[in-house]
Design a protein around this motif. Structure first.
Motif, mmCIF file in Angstrom:
data_model
loop_
_atom_site.group_PDB
_atom_site.id
_atom_site.type_symbol
_atom_site.label_atom_id
_atom_site.label_comp_id
_atom_site.label_asym_id
_atom_site.label_seq_id
_atom_site.Cartn_x
_atom_site.Cartn_y
_atom_site.Cartn_z
ATOM 1 N N THR A 171 4.400 -17.623 15.002
ATOM 2 C CA THR A 171 3.568 -18.361 14.043
ATOM 3 C C THR A 171 4.280 -19.648 13.620
ATOM 4 O O THR A 171 5.441 -19.601 13.195
ATOM 5 N N GLU A 172 3.562 -20.757 13.748
ATOM 6 C CA GLU A 172 4.145 -22.048 13.372
ATOM 7 C C GLU A 172 4.451 -22.070 11.871
ATOM 8 O O GLU A 172 3.623 -21.628 11.073
ATOM 9 N N GLY A 173 5.621 -22.547 11.503
ATOM 10 C CA GLY A 173 6.005 -22.605 10.087
ATOM 11 C C GLY A 173 6.194 -21.230 9.483
ATOM 12 O O GLY A 173 6.018 -21.042 8.282
ATOM 13 N N ARG A 174 6.544 -20.265 10.306
ATOM 14 C CA ARG A 174 6.659 -18.868 9.856
ATOM 15 C C ARG A 174 7.707 -18.701 8.761
ATOM 16 O O ARG A 174 8.607 -19.521 8.613
ATOM 17 N N ARG A 175 7.558 -17.592 8.008
ATOM 18 C CA ARG A 175 8.574 -17.215 7.021
ATOM 19 C C ARG A 175 8.976 -15.778 7.303
ATOM 20 O O ARG A 175 8.191 -15.011 7.877
ATOM 21 N N ASP A 176 10.180 -15.414 6.864
ATOM 22 C CA ASP A 176 10.612 -14.024 7.022
ATOM 23 C C ASP A 176 9.908 -13.145 5.998
ATOM 24 O O ASP A 176 9.858 -13.498 4.820
ATOM 25 N N ALA A 177 9.410 -12.011 6.437
ATOM 26 C CA ALA A 177 8.966 -10.994 5.469
ATOM 27 C C ALA A 177 10.205 -10.180 5.104
ATOM 28 O O ALA A 177 11.155 -10.103 5.881
ATOM 29 N N THR A 178 10.181 -9.567 3.937
ATOM 30 C CA THR A 178 11.335 -8.758 3.519
ATOM 31 C C THR A 178 10.974 -7.277 3.590
ATOM 32 O O THR A 178 9.795 -6.905 3.675
ATOM 33 N N SER A 179 12.005 -6.450 3.480
ATOM 34 C CA SER A 179 11.737 -5.013 3.493
ATOM 35 C C SER A 179 10.933 -4.612 2.247
ATOM 36 O O SER A 179 10.185 -3.636 2.300
ATOM 37 N N SER A 180 11.040 -5.387 1.162
ATOM 38 C CA SER A 180 10.208 -4.999 0.002
ATOM 39 C C SER A 180 8.743 -5.398 0.221
ATOM 40 O O SER A 180 7.846 -4.690 -0.237
ATOM 41 N N ASP A 181 8.495 -6.501 0.968
ATOM 42 C CA ASP A 181 7.091 -6.810 1.341
ATOM 43 C C ASP A 181 6.513 -5.635 2.135
ATOM 44 O O ASP A 181 5.375 -5.215 1.929
ATOM 45 N N SER A 182 7.320 -5.147 3.063
ATOM 46 C CA SER A 182 6.865 -4.062 3.925
ATOM 47 C C SER A 182 6.643 -2.775 3.124
ATOM 48 O O SER A 182 5.618 -2.095 3.285
ATOM 49 N N ARG A 183 7.595 -2.489 2.225
ATOM 50 C CA ARG A 183 7.473 -1.252 1.435
ATOM 51 C C ARG A 183 6.240 -1.280 0.536
ATOM 52 O O ARG A 183 5.480 -0.317 0.445
ATOM 53 N N GLU A 184 6.037 -2.435 -0.099
ATOM 54 C CA GLU A 184 4.894 -2.576 -1.006
ATOM 55 C C GLU A 184 3.577 -2.363 -0.242
ATOM 56 O O GLU A 184 2.679 -1.652 -0.684
ATOM 57 N N MET A 185 3.492 -2.963 0.951
ATOM 58 C CA MET A 185 2.247 -2.830 1.717
ATOM 59 C C MET A 185 2.087 -1.419 2.278
ATOM 60 O O MET A 185 0.974 -0.904 2.364
ATOM 61 N N SER A 186 3.192 -0.797 2.629
ATOM 62 C CA SER A 186 3.113 0.572 3.136
ATOM 63 C C SER A 186 2.559 1.513 2.056
ATOM 64 O O SER A 186 1.681 2.345 2.317
ATOM 65 N N VAL A 187 3.047 1.349 0.834
ATOM 66 C CA VAL A 187 2.555 2.168 -0.285
ATOM 67 C C VAL A 187 1.061 1.897 -0.492
ATOM 68 O O VAL A 187 0.254 2.815 -0.666
ATOM 69 N N PHE A 188 0.697 0.608 -0.426
ATOM 70 C CA PHE A 188 -0.698 0.220 -0.639
ATOM 71 C C PHE A 188 -1.604 0.830 0.446
ATOM 72 O O PHE A 188 -2.670 1.393 0.151
ATOM 73 N N ILE A 189 -1.171 0.737 1.703
ATOM 74 C CA ILE A 189 -1.988 1.277 2.806
ATOM 75 C C ILE A 189 -2.162 2.790 2.648
ATOM 76 O O ILE A 189 -3.256 3.333 2.845
ATOM 77 N N LYS A 190 -1.095 3.474 2.238
ATOM 78 C CA LYS A 190 -1.207 4.931 2.035
ATOM 79 C C LYS A 190 -2.223 5.246 0.932
ATOM 80 O O LYS A 190 -2.970 6.217 1.025
ATOM 81 N N LYS A 191 -2.241 4.413 -0.085
ATOM 82 C CA LYS A 191 -3.199 4.622 -1.193
ATOM 83 C C LYS A 191 -4.633 4.418 -0.671
ATOM 84 O O LYS A 191 -5.531 5.214 -0.964
ATOM 85 N N VAL A 192 -4.830 3.363 0.123
ATOM 86 C CA VAL A 192 -6.164 3.093 0.693
ATOM 87 C C VAL A 192 -6.603 4.293 1.546
ATOM 88 O O VAL A 192 -7.752 4.743 1.479
ATOM 89 N N LEU A 193 -5.663 4.819 2.324
ATOM 90 C CA LEU A 193 -5.989 5.945 3.208
ATOM 91 C C LEU A 193 -6.313 7.208 2.413
ATOM 92 O O LEU A 193 -7.255 7.938 2.737
ATOM 93 N N THR A 194 -5.531 7.448 1.372
ATOM 94 C CA THR A 194 -5.763 8.639 0.549
ATOM 95 C C THR A 194 -7.103 8.535 -0.175
ATOM 96 O O THR A 194 -7.857 9.507 -0.249
ATOM 97 N N ASP A 195 -7.418 7.336 -0.674
ATOM 98 C CA ASP A 195 -8.719 7.150 -1.343
ATOM 99 C C ASP A 195 -9.859 7.391 -0.367
ATOM 100 O O ASP A 195 -10.900 7.930 -0.723
ATOM 101 N N LYS A 196 -9.670 6.973 0.893
ATOM 102 C CA LYS A 196 -10.754 7.081 1.870
ATOM 103 C C LYS A 196 -10.868 8.492 2.469
ATOM 104 O O LYS A 196 -11.967 8.992 2.664
#
Ligand code: PGA
Length: 251
Positions: A171-196
């Motif tokens: 990706t042009e002009g990319r930035r590094d994601a951090t492990s906390s970005d990943s952790r936060e989204m992982s928790v969020f995705i699990k919540k979406v899955l559990t709700d569904k």
């Protein structure tokens, strides 16, 4: 520590079957792992040859069509992949979404893949981050629409790869994601899955992809709230990919 999965996405590389065989054989020869699940997803054309080189590494494809046979010029079906010994298939990668693939297309692909016994690796992720946190909604929609109508008994066969497009190596002009970005989204995705699907449903594994390399994978795997990683560019270099496997193996 639970078993990690490392999935190489070779994309449209390398340029010849000979180079693909060399890269694959180098990984096979030099790797030793017991705890880690190692998957390589080469271009379609190389699948059959590479599958015959080793049983140690699991083979995955990078796409699949949603119909089983018929007048669909250029497409490849799930049962064709299964007949070659392919076990996993990437669906909904951002590079395919950029070419026009929709959540509804991805949903049909996942259904057909599961029906044929292939395990889908569903890629989700926002193109950019906005201050209002609208990117959570983008990921929520992708997860919900791509998994719509799928039997909850089959959900755990799927892997969800969180791949923020802004962090991909290409990706042009990319930035590094951090492990906390990943952790936060992982928790969020699990919540979406559990709700569904309900709190009793066995959830998919969640992995991270986006410029994963031999230096940052330890941090993502330890602190990123994920069960594995999906390296692209780094998986095209046998030494770097071996190092990633090594890190996962020795966590
Ligand atoms: P990258 O690719 O590691 O080169 O960023 C990951 C992917 O696109 O799956």
């Amino acid at each position: 520590m639970s078993k990690k999965i490392i999935i190489a996405n070779w994309k449209m590389n390398p340029a010849s079957l000979k180079e693909a065989e060399t890269l694959f054989s180098n990984v096979v020869k030099k790797s030793s792992f017991k705890k880690t699940e190692v998957v390589i997803c080469p271009p379609f054309l190389y699948l059959e040859k590479l599958k015959k080189i080793s049983k140690k590494i699991i083979i995955g494809a990078q796409d699949v069509f949603w119909q089983e046979r018929g007048a669909f010029t250029g497409e490849v079906s799930a049962s064709m992949l299964v007949s070659l010994g392919v076990k996993y298939v990437i669906v909904g990668h951002s590079e395919r979404r950029k070419l026009g693939e929709t959540n509804s297309d991805v949903n049909k692909k996942i259904k057909n893949a599961l029906f044929s016994g292939l395990k889908p690796i569903l890629c989700v992720g926002e193109t950019e981050r906005d201050e209002q946190h609208g990117y959570f909604n983008i990921v929520k929609n992708q997860v919900e629409e791509c998994l719509n109508g799928i039997n909850k008994e089959l959900i755990s066969k799927i892997i969800i790869a969180y791949e923020p497009v802004w962090a991909l190596s290409t990706t042009e002009g990319r930035r590094d994601a951090t492990s906390s970005d990943s952790r936060e989204m992982s928790v969020f995705i699990k919540k979406v899955l559990t709700d569904k699907f309900g709190s009793k449903t066995k959830l998919p594994r969640i992995i991270y992809g986006g410029s994963v390399n031999e230096k940052n994978c330890g941090d993502f795997l330890t602190n990123g709230g994920v069960d594995g990683a999906l390296p692209g560019a780094a998986s095209l270099n046998a030494d770097k990919f071996l190092e990633i496997i090594n890190v996962a193996e020795n966590l």
